[in-house]
Motif scaffolding. Sequence first.
Motif, mmCIF file in Angstrom:
data_model
loop_
_atom_site.group_PDB
_atom_site.id
_atom_site.type_symbol
_atom_site.label_atom_id
_atom_site.label_comp_id
_atom_site.label_asym_id
_atom_site.label_seq_id
_atom_site.Cartn_x
_atom_site.Cartn_y
_atom_site.Cartn_z
ATOM 1 N N GLY A 79 -0.304 0.693 49.470
ATOM 2 C CA GLY A 79 -0.832 -0.687 49.943
ATOM 3 C C GLY A 79 0.234 -1.922 49.647
ATOM 4 N N LEU A 80 0.849 -1.771 48.599
ATOM 5 C CA LEU A 80 1.721 -2.843 48.188
ATOM 6 C C LEU A 80 2.963 -2.656 48.660
ATOM 7 C CD1 LEU A 80 0.631 -2.341 44.160
ATOM 8 C CD2 LEU A 80 -0.316 -3.969 45.767
ATOM 9 N N ALA A 81 3.700 -1.444 48.981
ATOM 10 C CA ALA A 81 4.661 -1.323 49.446
ATOM 11 C C ALA A 81 4.925 -0.021 50.339
ATOM 12 C CB ALA A 81 6.080 -1.351 48.514
ATOM 13 N N GLY A 82 5.253 -0.003 51.506
ATOM 14 C CA GLY A 82 5.498 1.194 52.550
ATOM 15 C C GLY A 82 6.411 2.055 52.074
ATOM 16 N N PRO A 83 6.534 3.131 52.379
ATOM 17 C CA PRO A 83 7.486 4.326 52.161
ATOM 18 C C PRO A 83 8.957 3.659 52.463
ATOM 19 C CG PRO A 83 5.591 5.321 53.096
ATOM 20 C CD PRO A 83 5.426 3.725 53.311
ATOM 21 N N GLU A 84 9.259 3.276 53.849
ATOM 22 C CA GLU A 84 10.404 2.785 54.276
ATOM 23 C C GLU A 84 11.078 1.946 53.294
ATOM 24 O OE1 GLU A 84 10.705 1.680 58.130
ATOM 25 O OE2 GLU A 84 9.990 3.890 58.907
ATOM 26 N N LYS A 85 10.469 0.776 52.896
ATOM 27 C CA LYS A 85 10.588 -0.348 52.071
ATOM 28 C C LYS A 85 11.050 0.201 50.586
ATOM 29 C CE LYS A 85 9.273 -4.940 50.628
ATOM 30 N NZ LYS A 85 8.255 -5.862 50.598
ATOM 31 N N LEU A 86 10.452 1.152 50.122
ATOM 32 C CA LEU A 86 10.674 1.886 48.939
ATOM 33 C C LEU A 86 11.897 2.833 48.942
ATOM 34 C CD1 LEU A 86 7.152 2.671 47.667
ATOM 35 C CD2 LEU A 86 8.345 0.655 46.876
ATOM 36 N N VAL A 87 11.983 3.651 49.929
ATOM 37 C CA VAL A 87 13.358 4.418 50.209
ATOM 38 C C VAL A 87 14.702 3.534 49.912
ATOM 39 C CG1 VAL A 87 14.906 5.633 51.820
ATOM 40 C CG2 VAL A 87 12.304 6.235 51.412
ATOM 41 N N GLU A 88 14.606 2.241 50.590
ATOM 42 C CA GLU A 88 15.579 1.241 50.757
ATOM 43 C C GLU A 88 15.674 0.793 49.293
ATOM 44 O OE1 GLU A 88 18.841 -0.715 51.645
ATOM 45 O OE2 GLU A 88 18.069 0.574 52.883
ATOM 46 N N ALA A 89 14.631 0.289 48.649
ATOM 47 C CA ALA A 89 14.748 -0.140 47.363
ATOM 48 C C ALA A 89 15.302 0.644 46.313
ATOM 49 C CB ALA A 89 13.404 -0.627 46.923
ATOM 50 N N ARG A 90 15.015 1.973 46.408
ATOM 51 C CA ARG A 90 15.699 3.188 45.436
ATOM 52 C C ARG A 90 17.164 3.056 45.885
ATOM 53 N NH1 ARG A 90 14.399 9.498 45.607
ATOM 54 N NH2 ARG A 90 15.178 9.295 47.762
ATOM 55 N N LEU A 91 17.534 3.058 47.042
ATOM 56 C CA LEU A 91 19.177 3.055 47.223
ATOM 57 C C LEU A 91 19.610 1.682 46.677
ATOM 58 C CD1 LEU A 91 19.363 4.196 51.083
ATOM 59 C CD2 LEU A 91 19.983 5.348 49.025
ATOM 60 N N VAL A 92 19.109 0.810 46.699
ATOM 61 C CA VAL A 92 19.732 -0.422 46.160
ATOM 62 C C VAL A 92 19.610 -0.309 44.654
ATOM 63 C CG1 VAL A 92 19.242 -2.724 45.837
ATOM 64 C CG2 VAL A 92 18.975 -2.033 48.100
ATOM 65 N N ALA A 93 18.862 0.312 43.975
ATOM 66 C CA ALA A 93 18.776 0.392 42.463
ATOM 67 C C ALA A 93 19.797 1.227 42.226
ATOM 68 C CB ALA A 93 17.162 0.930 42.094
ATOM 69 N N ALA A 94 19.827 2.215 42.876
ATOM 70 C CA ALA A 94 21.068 3.215 42.645
ATOM 71 C C ALA A 94 22.350 3.019 42.665
ATOM 72 C CB ALA A 94 20.776 4.625 43.313
ATOM 73 N N LEU A 133 9.982 18.507 49.123
ATOM 74 C CA LEU A 133 10.578 17.405 48.535
ATOM 75 C C LEU A 133 12.023 17.254 49.178
ATOM 76 C CD1 LEU A 133 9.208 16.613 44.962
ATOM 77 C CD2 LEU A 133 9.383 14.822 46.691
ATOM 78 N N ALA A 134 12.359 18.431 49.206
ATOM 79 C CA ALA A 134 13.824 18.807 49.786
ATOM 80 C C ALA A 134 13.938 18.347 51.245
ATOM 81 C CB ALA A 134 14.372 20.154 49.531
ATOM 82 N N ALA A 135 12.927 19.058 51.900
ATOM 83 C CA ALA A 135 12.623 18.600 53.295
ATOM 84 C C ALA A 135 12.734 17.145 53.850
ATOM 85 C CB ALA A 135 11.573 19.584 53.942
ATOM 86 N N ALA A 136 11.892 16.345 53.162
ATOM 87 C CA ALA A 136 11.687 14.833 53.142
ATOM 88 C C ALA A 136 13.038 14.248 52.879
ATOM 89 C CB ALA A 136 10.636 14.672 52.290
ATOM 90 N N HIS A 137 13.722 14.630 51.957
ATOM 91 C CA HIS A 137 14.856 14.049 51.474
ATOM 92 C C HIS A 137 16.040 14.335 52.550
ATOM 93 C CE1 HIS A 137 13.370 12.943 47.677
ATOM 94 N NE2 HIS A 137 14.330 12.218 47.257
ATOM 95 N N GLN A 138 16.005 15.621 53.190
ATOM 96 C CA GLN A 138 16.980 15.895 54.118
ATOM 97 C C GLN A 138 16.634 15.206 55.396
ATOM 98 O OE1 GLN A 138 16.694 20.063 56.193
ATOM 99 N NE2 GLN A 138 18.459 20.664 54.580
ATOM 100 N N GLU A 139 15.694 14.537 55.727
ATOM 101 C CA GLU A 139 15.542 13.951 56.904
ATOM 102 C C GLU A 139 15.722 12.431 56.739
ATOM 103 O OE1 GLU A 139 14.357 14.993 59.998
ATOM 104 O OE2 GLU A 139 15.054 17.000 59.230
ATOM 105 N N LEU A 140 16.136 12.115 55.481
ATOM 106 C CA LEU A 140 16.561 10.533 55.451
ATOM 107 C C LEU A 140 17.868 10.283 56.354
ATOM 108 C CD1 LEU A 140 15.950 10.130 51.522
ATOM 109 C CD2 LEU A 140 14.370 9.169 53.504
ATOM 110 N N GLU A 141 17.919 9.011 56.605
ATOM 111 C CA GLU A 141 19.205 8.547 57.166
ATOM 112 C C GLU A 141 20.189 8.391 56.057
ATOM 113 O OE1 GLU A 141 18.705 5.053 59.275
ATOM 114 O OE2 GLU A 141 17.349 5.416 60.833
ATOM 115 N N TRP A 142 21.391 8.789 56.269
ATOM 116 C CA TRP A 142 22.520 8.510 55.365
ATOM 117 C C TRP A 142 22.900 7.366 55.253
ATOM 118 C CZ3 TRP A 142 23.678 12.522 52.267
ATOM 119 C CH2 TRP A 142 23.067 13.974 52.645
#
Length: 285
Positions: A79-94, A133-142
């Motif tokens: 409710g504070l941040a949606g999954p797509e936003k968090l996927v992008e935030a993790r990439l920026v952090a990395a 978890l692997a299946a979910a990561h495999q489906e992410l945009e590169w």
Amino acid sequence: MDEKAIGQAMRTLQIFAAMVYFAPEFDEELGAAGLEPGLMCYFGGRAAPMGAVPASVVHATFYNFNPERVRENVPRLWGLAGPEKLVEARLVAADRALHRMLDPEVLHSPQVAEAAELARRAALSADTEGRPLAAAHQELEWPGEPHMVLWQGIATLREHRGDGHIATLVEAGLGGLQSMVSHSATRAGFLPSFAQDHRGWSPEQWDAAVRELSARGVVDEEGGITDEGSALRARIEAATDRLAAVPWQALGDTGAERLIEIGCALSSSLVAAGCLPSEGVFFPR
């Protein structure tokens, strides 16, 4: 390459991806996205590729956290941040963390670009049945940048290995807490104090698990690993290595060796730069 050699290499290679969870940039970026620092960021950042899943799914896939700690944060975090936003935030952090700790000339080198394509190929070749978890990561945009393609590829391989590892723990009759206790007893992982605090287990719960494992002969009364326990953990690691080897077959020996050579050198440089906590987390080597 044989399964054991790949498994040994993965223990170093995965640092390239896992370092993000220890980096200050992780809490900064996910905090800016709306999450509270600490476990909420960890649960949200790592689970986000699966979507807005309930606490039960996070607990099942992360395995060794106290379910109460998971429920304190999930599903509230969605409710504070949606999954797509968090996927992008993790990439920026990395990306930020890698640029802070490694020379940009190294990150943007032809060698990293070479390793990135190898990691992508292995990740896309991963068998994901029974590996959520692997299946979910495999489906992410590169990502577009090669060093981030390498990061995502290794992150996917890490989750693939982790999903298989959980299967071996279940087969061995070790629940999440028991797996933490027995692994800490080998002195190869987290210190018990950190494992208890970060995974949300009380000293009483930890001690109860020690007593359960002692009755099985896995640890002694003080929580030290026994010969039987060492043999059990060795079988678990061997089975994990076997289950994790499939994606590497797509690279052949030459490709696998090259990814390991480049990736492990990068991981070693990250460790030298302080990507992992130096005290109070891992047993000293």
